[in-house]
Design a protein around this motif. Structure first.
Motif, PDB file in Angstrom:
ATOM      1  N   PHE A 138       0.850  -1.194   0.000  1.00 52.75           N
ATOM      2  CA  PHE A 138       0.000   0.000   0.000  1.00 52.75           C
ATOM      3  C   PHE A 138       0.886   1.244   0.000  1.00 52.75           C
ATOM      4  O   PHE A 138       2.024   1.207   0.489  1.00 52.75           O
ATOM      5  N   PRO A 139       0.368   2.367  -0.543  1.00 56.13           N
ATOM      6  CA  PRO A 139       1.141   3.615  -0.463  1.00 56.13           C
ATOM      7  C   PRO A 139       1.471   3.956   0.986  1.00 56.13           C
ATOM      8  O   PRO A 139       0.670   3.690   1.888  1.00 56.13           O
ATOM      9  N   VAL A 140       2.626   4.554   1.206  1.00 53.70           N
ATOM     10  CA  VAL A 140       3.017   4.943   2.564  1.00 53.70           C
ATOM     11  C   VAL A 140       1.933   5.815   3.178  1.00 53.70           C
ATOM     12  O   VAL A 140       1.493   5.597   4.299  1.00 53.70           O
ATOM     13  N   CYS A 141       1.482   6.831   2.456  1.00 53.19           N
ATOM     14  CA  CYS A 141       0.318   7.613   2.864  1.00 53.19           C
ATOM     15  C   CYS A 141      -0.288   8.256   1.621  1.00 53.19           C
ATOM     16  O   CYS A 141       0.357   8.332   0.576  1.00 53.19           O
ATOM     17  N   ALA A 142      -1.523   8.682   1.731  1.00 48.83           N
ATOM     18  CA  ALA A 142      -2.276   9.146   0.570  1.00 48.83           C
ATOM     19  C   ALA A 142      -1.630  10.327  -0.115  1.00 48.83           C
ATOM     20  O   ALA A 142      -1.646  10.447  -1.336  1.00 48.83           O
ATOM     21  N   GLU A 143      -1.017  11.227   0.656  1.00 54.28           N
ATOM     22  CA  GLU A 143      -0.476  12.457   0.089  1.00 54.28           C
ATOM     23  C   GLU A 143       0.927  12.293  -0.468  1.00 54.28           C
ATOM     24  O   GLU A 143       1.436  13.150  -1.155  1.00 54.28           O
ATOM     25  N   GLU A 144       1.594  11.190  -0.133  1.00 56.41           N
ATOM     26  CA  GLU A 144       2.992  11.052  -0.529  1.00 56.41           C
ATOM     27  C   GLU A 144       3.231   9.709  -1.209  1.00 56.41           C
ATOM     28  O   GLU A 144       4.059   8.917  -0.794  1.00 56.41           O
ATOM     29  N   LYS A 145       2.516   9.471  -2.290  1.00 55.59           N
ATOM     30  CA  LYS A 145       2.647   8.205  -2.982  1.00 55.59           C
ATOM     31  C   LYS A 145       4.027   8.003  -3.595  1.00 55.59           C
ATOM     32  O   LYS A 145       4.468   6.884  -3.845  1.00 55.59           O
ATOM     33  N   ILE A 176       2.146   4.021   9.616  1.00 55.66           N
ATOM     34  CA  ILE A 176       2.901   4.465   8.446  1.00 55.66           C
ATOM     35  C   ILE A 176       3.998   3.457   8.079  1.00 55.66           C
ATOM     36  O   ILE A 176       4.192   3.105   6.910  1.00 55.66           O
ATOM     37  N   ASN A 177       4.722   2.958   9.064  1.00 55.87           N
ATOM     38  CA  ASN A 177       5.818   2.012   8.814  1.00 55.87           C
ATOM     39  C   ASN A 177       5.300   0.663   8.329  1.00 55.87           C
ATOM     40  O   ASN A 177       5.958  -0.011   7.538  1.00 55.87           O
ATOM     41  N   GLY A 178       4.110   0.250   8.815  1.00 55.05           N
ATOM     42  CA  GLY A 178       3.573  -1.042   8.446  1.00 55.05           C
ATOM     43  C   GLY A 178       4.562  -2.152   8.751  1.00 55.05           C
ATOM     44  O   GLY A 178       5.273  -2.133   9.766  1.00 55.05           O
ATOM     45  N   PHE A 179       4.623  -3.122   7.850  1.00 56.79           N
ATOM     46  CA  PHE A 179       5.595  -4.204   7.979  1.00 56.79           C
ATOM     47  C   PHE A 179       6.845  -3.933   7.144  1.00 56.79           C
ATOM     48  O   PHE A 179       7.689  -4.813   6.957  1.00 56.79           O
ATOM     49  N   GLY A 180       6.927  -2.696   6.612  1.00 58.98           N
ATOM     50  CA  GLY A 180       8.099  -2.329   5.836  1.00 58.98           C
ATOM     51  C   GLY A 180       7.967  -2.699   4.375  1.00 58.98           C
ATOM     52  O   GLY A 180       6.967  -3.270   3.928  1.00 58.98           O
ATOM     53  N   LYS A 181       8.997  -2.379   3.630  1.00 56.09           N
ATOM     54  CA  LYS A 181       8.997  -2.680   2.192  1.00 56.09           C
ATOM     55  C   LYS A 181       9.200  -4.158   1.919  1.00 56.09           C
ATOM     56  O   LYS A 181       8.854  -4.649   0.837  1.00 56.09           O
ATOM     57  N   SER A 182       9.796  -4.852   2.886  1.00 61.14           N
ATOM     58  CA  SER A 182       9.992  -6.295   2.764  1.00 61.14           C
ATOM     59  C   SER A 182       9.684  -6.923   4.110  1.00 61.14           C
ATOM     60  O   SER A 182      10.382  -6.673   5.099  1.00 61.14           O
ATOM     61  N   VAL A 183       8.657  -7.756   4.179  1.00 62.85           N
ATOM     62  CA  VAL A 183       8.210  -8.317   5.450  1.00 62.85           C
ATOM     63  C   VAL A 183       9.301  -9.158   6.096  1.00 62.85           C
ATOM     64  O   VAL A 183       9.480  -9.138   7.319  1.00 62.85           O
TER      65      VAL A 183
END
Length: 852
Positions: free
Chosen positions: A89-96, A321-328
């Motif tokens: 998913f995008p990091v956040c809506a405003e900063e794709k 925002i960080n989620g699980f990162g770019k690579s889980v």
């Protein structure tokens, strides 16, 4: 108490999170399996195991908790397992542009343990003298198994601080009975708002912070299911990632709202950005961080909880925002930098505001509580001037503000109405199986901006999908005109668009009062319209019925009619025109508040005017905004535009005055740039406008003489007073200290704004006028306002409360709330405000009663 010397115990229910996600094939030349989609999976700690990790990161303290050395090799079917599917998913809506991170696409449910009872784990190296105990109670067995509870909780002699995160608000568990009996004074209960709602607790969501806060307070006082929580010494309820309520019982109940001003609950991150588990756990870890680093007497605990709520909101936002990162599989989870404040963070603790929730459960009074008033140390007129001069964002940093595209509002009533409409539109657009249009009504006076507000909401949701159409029913001659309009609507629906149709003046007369209503019943209910013997489906559409003859929904329903026979006659006509059938098909309505004051309780009209005027300046004459964002406008012009009693054509009149002014080559909007008196008459009371225009100049010139007159009156009132506390106040003006002179000047400046509270304005006249006498009620209002003014001025200059008056220490026993002020001191304030008309009259100012 230092964090590193603390002993923190974390325990509770155990859950293992099984995560899976799909990646596309990297090439088409490798082994066969490599040319297909790949399914990946990983196991992560959940519930109390995750909470323990978060607390360790947050506090840097010794954390004692259940241990699972290697989840993958030691995974047992005895553990509860939660299943979730991940996606990018995008990091956040405003900063794709910043890339994507993995978050939960959907929660798949639980894989229950083989025996039906989830396995619990003991606390490794448990300590009985723990300073803080943190419990994650998910109602999965831990709360009834005493053998797994921390020793510090089982002990009746220890008194640790307890952070009790619970998701099932019931007071019957064995664990709660233990806490209530032995640890309640230091127990901080944390329950997510959605967990309360899932148990039938009716608290509104995403409307306004005021409404959410007051509904929570009503529920905690009245809902029998929450009776056990009402006795909590400390209860914290997070509302999404944007706010929280702290309910404190220290003998007297108090509640405080913490919130992000420019967001509502759930507004930060939409479903299009995915989901995350563990958000409340992250909030609790932030709360623990603040508590761990503070001492713990009662007052300090209260302050550290407030700071901890801010820590928790910030941490939960960064966690999402960080989620699980770019690579889980490669990125560390949870992110260790989550609790470290950085310069480039998108959110800081200072942004999160707090306000005490008034303990008023009267429905009528509730609707008039505005955080704007509570958070503002200055009066609304000063805030309004500041908004025009410096811009909305630079001024309104600490109060709730809603924005929908180009529409901004701080008025609670408008915020709630607009957000209700937005929620309806969002649900309607997202739904796939709708067979009828969404019908909403919009009311307001002509020129108040009915179509603008709803259009901006629609554009903020789906600008590429929605197409706007406008039909004015007062111009239609027969039902065939309406059928032709429905055909146009249907054409857009067939093209895959969602028409947003404004039926202006739908309440205009046709074949009698409200004659058009009956022709909308079938389209609203069934989504069809008839043309002869043919029936046509309309398709997906949004009907917006904009009132032309009624300015509010109440007026449309006849609820404002007081006379019994008149009301009976109206209701008969309303029923005959199919009014009840029409309103039953509406799914929402909004009353648009224009720049005019609606009634005496509407005090925010001057803020609405200021925001509208600032918007007009930015859009129409941007060259009058300098590089620092400051509007170049004469104070007299600004006063007249904001304080004129009424605009004849609402916002259109304000816009017209700007457009008629000579501003093309102007560097500042001067009084000489305004249109002529005859042109002003088209839009305002020109005489009143000109009086406002000149008042600032006249009044400012006389501040010094007014201040001197105020001081002389004070001396006269106290000439026989032998109290040594006031000896510095009763000397002649020329011997008065500069600080006390400034106090009299501040009073003189404040008089016009204070008089507005009792519906008086002042005007400049050529001769000394007769002066009025205030009623007892007016004197009470003015005196309280004057005391508040004096209190704030005193505080600003460094004074504080003290039992004795001391000029050197700057202590004063009068620095208390008005209701606590001794009657003797109140009487002196009464005497002072009573002589204002006389002082003003001697300076050629007349008090004029404003028209309602």
């Amino acid at each position: 108490m230092e964090g590193k010397n603390l002993k923190i115990v974390v325990s509770g229910d155990i859950c293992i999170n099984y995560l899976q996600w799909i990646t596309e094939p990297q090439n088409n030349k490798g082994l066969s399996w490599q040319t297909h989609q790949n399914v990946h999976s990983v196991l992560k700690s959940g519930e109390s195991l995750l909470l323990a990790k978060l607390v360790a990161l947050a506090t840097d303290a010794a954390v004692y908790s259940p241990k699972t050395d290697d989840i993958e090799t030691n995974l047992s079917k005895e553990f509860l397992c939660s299943m979730a599917e991940l996606d990018l998913f995008p990091v956040c809506a405003e900063e794709k542009s910043k890339g994507k991170v993995y978050r939960v696409k959907r929660f798949l449910g639980f894989a229950g343990p083989s025996l039906g009872i989830p396995k619990l784990l003991p606390i490794a190296d448990d300590v009985i003298d723990a300073n803080i105990v943190i419990i994650d109670d998910e109602n999965n067995g831990f709360n009834s198994n005493e053998e797994f509870w921390p020793m510090a909780l089982r002990s009746t002699e220890k008194s640790p601080i307890v952070l009790y995160k619970m998701n099932n608000p019931i007071g019957s568990s064995a664990l709660w009975r233990q806490l209530e009996k032995f640890h309640i004074e230091k127990t901080i209960v944390v329950i997510n708002a959605d967990d309360l709602r899932s148990k039938g607790v009716n608290i509104s969501k995403s409307l306004s912070w005021e409404k959410t806060a007051q509904e929570f307070l009503w529920q905690i006082h009245n809902n029998p299911n929450l009776a056990f929580l009402a006795n909590c010494h400390h209860l914290i309820v997070p509302f999404g990632l944007e706010g929280a309520i702290y309910y404190k019982d220290g003998g007297t109940n108090e509640a405080y709202l913490y919130f992000i001003p420019y967001e509502c609950e759930g507004g930060s991150f939409k479903d299009t950005l995915g989901k995350m588990y563990g958000l409340t756990s992250c909030f609790v870890a932030g709360l623990a961080r603040s508590i761990a680093w503070e001492s713990h007497n009662e007052e300090d605990l209260f302050l550290s909880i407030g700071e901890g709520i801010r820590e928790g909101i910030v941490a939960a936002q960064k966690y999402f925002i960080n989620g699980f990162g770019k690579s889980v599989e490669e990125v560390q989870f949870p992110n260790p930098e989550m609790f470290i404040e950085g310069e480039n963070d998108f959110i800081h603790k200072e942004l999160i505001q707090d306000v005490k929730i008034p303990n008023v459960i009267n429905e009528e009074n509730n609707s008039y509580w505005y955080i704007l008033k509570d958070k503002s140390s200055t009066n609304l007129a000063e805030i309004a001037y500041d908004i025009v001069k410096n811009g909305v964002k630079n001024v309104l940093k600490s109060i709730p503000i809603a924005q929908f595209g180009n529409l901004q509002t701080v008025d609670r009533t408008e915020i709630e109405s607009y957000r209700s409409i937005k929620n309806l539109m969002w649900e309607y657009i997202s739904s796939k199986n709708t067979v009828r249009p969404l019908s909403i009504a919009v009311f307001g006076t002509p020129g108040s901006g009915k179509s603008f507000g709803v259009s901006e909401i629609a554009d903020s949701i789906a600008p590429e999908l929605i197409e706007k159409l406008n039909f004015n029913l007062s111009q239609f001659r027969n039902p065939l005109d309406l059928i032709n309009a429905f055909h146009k609507v249907r054409d857009y629906s067939l093209k895959g668009k969602i028409p947003l149709i404004f039926f202006d003046e739908f309440d205009s007369a046709f074949e009698g009062k409200l004659g058009w209503l009956k022709y909308f019943l079938a389209p609203m209910q069934d989504g069809i319209f008839r043309e002869g013997d043919s029936i046509h489906p309309i398709g997906k559409a949004i009907f917006v019925f904009a009132g032309g003859t009624n300015s509010t929904f109440r007026e449309f329903l006849g609820e404002d009619i007081k006379e019994e026979n008149e009301k009976k006659e109206f209701l008969t006509e309303f029923k005959g025109a199919k009014g009840p059938d029409f309103t039953s098909r509406l799914r929402g309505y909004v009353n648009i508040l224009g720049p005019n004051q609606t009634d005496e309780k509407d005090q925010l009209f001057i803020i609405r005017r200021a925001m509208l005027l600032r918007s007009l300046l930015e859009r129409k004459v941007p060259h009058l905004i300098n590089d620092n964002g400051e509007a170049q406008i004469d104070n007299g012009v600004l006063r007249a535009l904001l304080k004129i009693r009424r605009y004849k054509h609402e916002s259109r009149s304000m816009e017209a005055i700007l457009e008629m002014s000579m501003l093309t080559n102007a560097k500042i909007w001067e009084q000489s740039d305004l249109p002529s008196k005859e042109q002003l008459k088209l839009h305002v009371d020109e005489e009143q406008f000109l009086r406002h225009l000149m008042l600032d100049a006249f009044y400012s010139e006389k501040i010094e003489s007014l201040a001197m007159a105020i001081h002389e009156k004070y001396r006269m009132l106290n000439e026989n007073n032998k109290n040594m506390d006031i000896i510095d106040f009763i000397v002649p003006w020329e011997n008065l200290s500069e600080e006390l002179k400034n106090s009299s000047r501040d009073q003189a400046r404040h008089i016009p704004n204070s008089l507005l509270k009792i519906n008086y304005d002042i005007i400049s006249v050529k001769e000394n006028p007769k002066f009025v006498e205030f009623t007892d009620k007016e004197v009470e209002i003015l005196a309280e306002d004057e005391h508040i003014r004096w209190y704030r001025h005193r505080k600003k200059t460094g004074w504080k409360y003290g039992e004795l008056k001391d000029n050197k220490k700057k202590t004063d026993p009068g620095l208390i709330y008005w209701e606590n002020l001794p009657q003797e001191k109140k009487n002196k304030v009464y005497q002072m405000v009573k002589i204002w008309p006389e002082i003003l009259a001697k300076s050629n100012f007349k008090l004029e009663r404003l028209k309602s």
